[in-house]
Design a protein around this motif. Structure first.
Motif, PDB file in Angstrom:
ATOM      1  N   ILE A 102       0.833  -1.205   0.000  1.00  0.00           N
ATOM      2  CA  ILE A 102       0.000   0.000   0.000  1.00  0.00           C
ATOM      3  C   ILE A 102       0.868   1.257   0.000  1.00  0.00           C
ATOM      4  N   LEU A 103       1.959   1.245   0.740  1.00  0.00           N
ATOM      5  CA  LEU A 103       2.866   2.394   0.742  1.00  0.00           C
ATOM      6  C   LEU A 103       3.456   2.633  -0.637  1.00  0.00           C
ATOM      7  N   TYR A 104       3.815   1.570  -1.344  1.00  0.00           N
ATOM      8  CA  TYR A 104       4.320   1.727  -2.713  1.00  0.00           C
ATOM      9  C   TYR A 104       3.253   2.331  -3.626  1.00  0.00           C
ATOM     10  N   LEU A 105       2.022   1.866  -3.506  1.00  0.00           N
ATOM     11  CA  LEU A 105       0.952   2.385  -4.357  1.00  0.00           C
ATOM     12  C   LEU A 105       0.638   3.845  -4.027  1.00  0.00           C
ATOM     13  N   VAL A 106       0.647   4.195  -2.749  1.00  0.00           N
ATOM     14  CA  VAL A 106       0.393   5.582  -2.353  1.00  0.00           C
ATOM     15  C   VAL A 106       1.499   6.496  -2.884  1.00  0.00           C
ATOM     16  N   GLU A 107       2.737   6.045  -2.798  1.00  0.00           N
ATOM     17  CA  GLU A 107       3.847   6.854  -3.306  1.00  0.00           C
ATOM     18  C   GLU A 107       3.764   7.004  -4.812  1.00  0.00           C
ATOM     19  N   ALA A 108       3.331   5.959  -5.524  1.00  0.00           N
ATOM     20  CA  ALA A 108       3.162   6.065  -6.979  1.00  0.00           C
ATOM     21  C   ALA A 108       2.073   7.075  -7.331  1.00  0.00           C
ATOM     22  N   ARG A 109       0.977   7.054  -6.612  1.00  0.00           N
ATOM     23  CA  ARG A 109      -0.104   8.020  -6.860  1.00  0.00           C
ATOM     24  C   ARG A 109       0.367   9.447  -6.572  1.00  0.00           C
ATOM     25  N   ARG A 110       1.085   9.630  -5.488  1.00  0.00           N
ATOM     26  CA  ARG A 110       1.580  10.961  -5.146  1.00  0.00           C
ATOM     27  C   ARG A 110       2.562  11.464  -6.197  1.00  0.00           C
ATOM     28  N   GLU A 111       3.449  10.605  -6.643  1.00  0.00           N
ATOM     29  CA  GLU A 111       4.433  11.017  -7.639  1.00  0.00           C
ATOM     30  C   GLU A 111       3.767  11.333  -8.970  1.00  0.00           C
ATOM     31  N   ARG A 112       2.738  10.584  -9.331  1.00  0.00           N
ATOM     32  CA  ARG A 112       2.048  10.860 -10.589  1.00  0.00           C
ATOM     33  C   ARG A 112       1.348  12.210 -10.567  1.00  0.00           C
ATOM     34  N   TYR A 113       0.648  12.528  -9.477  1.00  0.00           N
ATOM     35  CA  TYR A 113      -0.012  13.829  -9.382  1.00  0.00           C
ATOM     36  C   TYR A 113       1.010  14.965  -9.309  1.00  0.00           C
ATOM     37  N   LYS A 114       2.128  14.709  -8.695  1.00  0.00           N
ATOM     38  CA  LYS A 114       3.173  15.727  -8.652  1.00  0.00           C
ATOM     39  C   LYS A 114       3.697  16.030 -10.047  1.00  0.00           C
ATOM     40  N   ARG A 115       3.874  15.004 -10.841  1.00  0.00           N
ATOM     41  CA  ARG A 115       4.358  15.234 -12.212  1.00  0.00           C
ATOM     42  C   ARG A 115       3.312  15.925 -13.066  1.00  0.00           C
ATOM     43  N   LEU A 116       2.045  15.572 -12.877  1.00  0.00           N
ATOM     44  CA  LEU A 116       0.996  16.250 -13.634  1.00  0.00           C
ATOM     45  C   LEU A 116       0.924  17.731 -13.280  1.00  0.00           C
ATOM     46  N   ASN A 117       1.075  18.069 -12.018  1.00  0.00           N
ATOM     47  CA  ASN A 117       1.070  19.476 -11.614  1.00  0.00           C
ATOM     48  C   ASN A 117       2.273  20.219 -12.191  1.00  0.00           C
ATOM     49  N   GLU A 118       3.430  19.581 -12.188  1.00  0.00           N
ATOM     50  CA  GLU A 118       4.611  20.221 -12.760  1.00  0.00           C
ATOM     51  C   GLU A 118       4.444  20.463 -14.254  1.00  0.00           C
ATOM     52  N   ILE A 119       3.854  19.519 -14.970  1.00  0.00           N
ATOM     53  CA  ILE A 119       3.649  19.681 -16.410  1.00  0.00           C
ATOM     54  C   ILE A 119       2.664  20.801 -16.694  1.00  0.00           C
ATOM     55  N   SER A 120       1.567  20.864 -15.930  1.00  0.00           N
ATOM     56  CA  SER A 120       0.587  21.929 -16.154  1.00  0.00           C
ATOM     57  C   SER A 120       1.154  23.303 -15.831  1.00  0.00           C
ATOM     58  N   ASN A 121       1.919  23.412 -14.754  1.00  0.00           N
ATOM     59  CA  ASN A 121       2.527  24.707 -14.414  1.00  0.00           C
ATOM     60  C   ASN A 121       3.550  25.124 -15.453  1.00  0.00           C
ATOM     61  N   ARG A 122       4.300  24.170 -15.993  1.00  0.00           N
ATOM     62  CA  ARG A 122       5.285  24.495 -17.012  1.00  0.00           C
ATOM     63  C   ARG A 122       4.611  24.968 -18.297  1.00  0.00           C
ATOM     64  N   GLU A 123       3.505  24.361 -18.676  1.00  0.00           N
ATOM     65  CA  GLU A 123       2.798  24.784 -19.878  1.00  0.00           C
ATOM     66  C   GLU A 123       2.220  26.185 -19.719  1.00  0.00           C
ATOM     67  N   ILE A 124       1.706  26.471 -18.536  1.00  0.00           N
ATOM     68  CA  ILE A 124       1.152  27.806 -18.317  1.00  0.00           C
ATOM     69  C   ILE A 124       2.247  28.867 -18.371  1.00  0.00           C
ATOM     70  N   SER A 125       3.385  28.596 -17.761  1.00  0.00           N
ATOM     71  CA  SER A 125       4.469  29.572 -17.726  1.00  0.00           C
ATOM     72  C   SER A 125       5.104  29.764 -19.096  1.00  0.00           C
ATOM     73  N   GLU A 126       5.127  28.716 -19.916  1.00  0.00           N
ATOM     74  CA  GLU A 126       5.787  28.819 -21.216  1.00  0.00           C
ATOM     75  C   GLU A 126       4.885  29.430 -22.287  1.00  0.00           C
ATOM     76  N   TYR A 127       3.610  29.109 -22.252  1.00  0.00           N
ATOM     77  CA  TYR A 127       2.724  29.504 -23.335  1.00  0.00           C
ATOM     78  C   TYR A 127       1.692  30.548 -22.940  1.00  0.00           C
ATOM     79  N   GLY A 128       1.585  30.847 -21.655  1.00  0.00           N
ATOM     80  CA  GLY A 128       0.571  31.819 -21.258  1.00  0.00           C
ATOM     81  C   GLY A 128       0.868  33.222 -21.739  1.00  0.00           C
ATOM     82  N   ASP A 129       2.055  33.781 -21.471  1.00  0.00           N
ATOM     83  CA  ASP A 129       2.403  35.142 -21.878  1.00  0.00           C
ATOM     84  C   ASP A 129       2.471  35.265 -23.389  1.00  0.00           C
ATOM     85  N   ASP A 130       3.011  34.263 -24.070  1.00  0.00           N
ATOM     86  CA  ASP A 130       3.083  34.321 -25.532  1.00  0.00           C
ATOM     87  C   ASP A 130       1.705  34.390 -26.149  1.00  0.00           C
TER      88      ASP A 130
END
Length: 267
Positions: free
Chosen positions: A186-214
């Motif tokens: 269960i700890l492995y599965l919880v860590e996988a879920r946390r890491e996946r959401y962390k990566r999704l948040n990083e990708i969305s923030n990067r897209e906003i910062s790169e393409y929002g002002d342009d």
């Protein structure tokens, strides 16, 4: 290193201890033992794959063969007592314990690969999910095995001297090891879920910062180029607002403008 935070280190430690405990229980013949109160017990101890007798004979007295010592349960010499030695519940215990052991073996190389994988690697989340799934399944199979053996192992319908037969330390290790695999998975599965959401948040923030002002700048440039040359200049969206006049303090006299046609003097 894969185990870079607290949850993965705890999961790694729990899974290592539980795997060792279950492997010891899987290989040792002390799931069922006699309590030692009988002087000459016909049955001494039994595991998943080995049984030890002391001058034991066929309970139906069809054969006069005397069994003494410890042998593999599928030994050819035991074929005359297979109906007694290998009941259905015992075969089920062997099956589920073997499935638990196989799941642990599958998780072992995956864990070694996980320890050499960086958190930025694309395989990191996949390894966490796979290891956690294997360990949860192993815990379920091991739990089923110990429950069946605990309910039927010391019954009066199986080994002789059932009043003096108790669960041994191998069975205890199997219980502890099988149960401990569940929180580790269960700890492995919880860590996988946390890491996946962390990566999704990083990708969305990067897209906003790169393409929002342009995007906004291109929209403003397109609006300016589409406007006719004679059209008045539109105020910028980001232009600063004009400063407002301050409200006079209470009791202060407002300056009066001189009347038209009069002469203003400083006297």
């Amino acid at each position: 290193m894969g185990a870079s935070n607290r949850s993965t280190r705890v999961a790694l430690g729990i899974s290592t201890v539980s795997f060792l405990l279950f492997v010891i229980a899987f290989a040792t013949p002390y799931w069922l033992v006699t309590d030692g109160r009988l002087e000459n017990p016909r049955f001494t101890n039994l595991g998943l794959w080995e049984v030890c007798f002391n001058h034991f004979q066929d309970i139906h007295r069809f054969y006069d063969t005397d069994f003494t010592g410890c042998m593999w349960v599928f030994e050819e010499e035991y074929y005359i007592i297979h109906d007694f030695l290998l009941p259905g519940f015992y075969i089920a215990v062997q099956l589920f314990a073997t499935l638990c052991f196989v799941m642990c073996l599958l998780a072992l190389p995956l864990t070694l690969s996980f320890l050499r994988t960086s958190r930025d690697d694309d395989r990191y989340v996949v390894l966490l999910l796979t290891i956690g799934t294997c360990q949860v399944l192993a815990s379920i199979f091991g739990f089923i095995a110990v429950v069946i053996f605990g309910a039927k192992g010391d019954s009066r319908d199986w080994m002789p001297g059932w009043q003096h037969n108790d669960m041994g330390w191998s069975f205890a290790l199997a219980v502890v090891g099988g149960v401990m695999l569940l929180p580790a998975g269960i700890l492995y599965l919880v860590e996988a879920r946390r890491e996946r959401y962390k990566r999704l948040n990083e990708i969305s923030n990067r897209e906003i910062s790169e393409y929002g002002d342009d995007y906004y700048q291109s929209q403003a440039a397109a609006a300016i180029s589409a406007a006719p040359p004679s059209a008045p200049a539109q105020p910028s969206y980001f232009a600063p607002e004009p400063s407002r006049p301050r409200r006079p303090q209470p009791g202060a006299r407002l300056p009066t403008a001189p009347a038209q046609g009069s002469i203003q003097t400083d006297i």
